[in-house]
Design a protein around this motif. Structure first.
Motif, PDB file in Angstrom:
ATOM      1  N   PRO A  34       0.907  -1.378   0.425  1.00 58.97           N
ATOM      2  CA  PRO A  34      -0.557   0.529   0.052  1.00 58.97           C
ATOM      3  C   PRO A  34       0.967   1.139   0.219  1.00 58.97           C
ATOM      4  N   GLY A  35       0.162   2.305  -1.177  1.00 64.10           N
ATOM      5  CA  GLY A  35       0.930   3.445  -1.359  1.00 64.10           C
ATOM      6  C   GLY A  35       1.649   3.094  -2.319  1.00 64.10           C
ATOM      7  N   GLU A  49      -4.333   2.072   0.006  1.00 65.78           N
ATOM      8  CA  GLU A  49      -4.447   1.955   1.186  1.00 65.78           C
ATOM      9  C   GLU A  49      -5.304   0.914   1.243  1.00 65.78           C
TER      10      GLU A  49
END
Length: 218
Positions: A34-35, A79
Motif C-alpha cells: 500500500p502506498g 491503502e
C-alpha cells in the motif's frame, strides 16, 4: 526509481490483460505494498511492454479500488479501506452462497474429488506456512462450485471483488484461522457430496463470516 523487480516480464507481445494480471497479483501478494507509487514508465520497462497497455491496466485497477490516482499528480497502490473490505466480503459471501446452491445439482464425483484435492493442497500449504500456495488452493476449491453453477455474472463479480480480501489475507495470514478453514472445507465438501443444500449454504456463509470477523479486527 521505483523498485518493481518483483514483477516478471510479459513473454508474449502485449497485452493490457497480461499487464493487469501481473500488476494486480503483485498488489495482492504485497510485492507492491500500500502506498507504493506506480509510474507507468517503470512498470512498462519491468514488464517488457509499451506504456499504453500499462496505463490501461492501471485504469482498470483503479476501478477495482486496488490503485488510486489523481490526474497530473500521482498513481499509487491503494491503502486498505475498511469500508471497501467490509462491503466486498459481504458481497463475496452472498455470491458464494448462491453459487453453491445453484451448483449442487450439477456437481459430479470428479468435481467433489477436485475440491478434496484442493483442500489437501491447502492443508499442506498451511502446515508449511506457504501463504501464496494456501490462498491459491483456497481459491481453486471455492472456484469449483462457481464454475459449476454456470452463472457468469457471479464469476465476474467475484473476480473483481475477491482480490480486495485476498490482499488483506496475505498481509494478515499469520492471524487467520487457516487450520479451522481446513475443517470447514471438509464439512462443505461433505454437504455438497451428500446433496444437503441448506448445510452447504450455511457452511459457505460461516467460512466467509469467519474471514469478515478477522478482517474487521485488521
Amino acid at each position: 526509481m521505483l523498485d518493481v523487480s518483483a514483477l516478471p516480464k510479459v513473454s508474449r507481445p502485449l497485452l493490457r490483460d497480461e499487464a493487469y494480471e501481473r500488476i494486480r497479483h503483485a498488489i495482492i501478494d504485497g510485492s507492491l505494498p500500500p502506498g507504493t507509487p506506480l509510474r507507468d514508465a517503470d512498470l512498462a520497462e519491468q514488464l517488457g511492454l509499451s506504456r499504453a497497455p500499462v496505463r490501461q491496466a492501471l485504469l482498470r485497477l483503479a476501478e477495482d479500488r486496488l490503485v488510486v490516482s489523481k490526474p497530473q499528480s500521482y498513481t499509487r497502490v491503494a491503502e486498505f479501506v475498511a469500508d471497501d473490505v467490509r462491503d466486498a466480503v459481504r458481497l463475496v459471501r452472498a455470491l458464494h452462497e448462491l453459487a453453491v446452491r445453484e451448483a449442487l445439482p450439477r456437481l459430479g464425483t470428479q468435481q467433489i474429488a477436485e475440491m478434496r484435492e484442493a483442500n489437501d493442497r491447502f492443508r499442506a500449504a498451511v502446515a508449511a506456512g506457504d501463504v501464496g500456495r494456501a490462498i491459491e488452493a483456497d481459491d481453486e476449491l471455492h472456484d469449483i462450485p462457481v464454475r459449476a453453477c454456470g452463472n457468469r455474472a457471479v464469476a465476474a463479480t467475484l473476480d473483481r471483488y475477491t482480490p480486495l480480501l485476498r490482499r488483506l489475507e496475505y498481509a494478515r495470514f499469520s492471524s487467520l484461522p487457516a487450520h479451522r478453514s481446513v475443517t470447514r472445507h471438509e464439512e462443505l465438501i461433505a454437504a455438497l457430496e451428500g446433496g444437503d443444500e441448506a448445510a452447504a449454504a450455511r457452511l459457505t456463509s460461516t467460512i466467509w463470516t469467519d474471514l469478515e470477523a478477522l478482517l474487521e479486527d485488521a
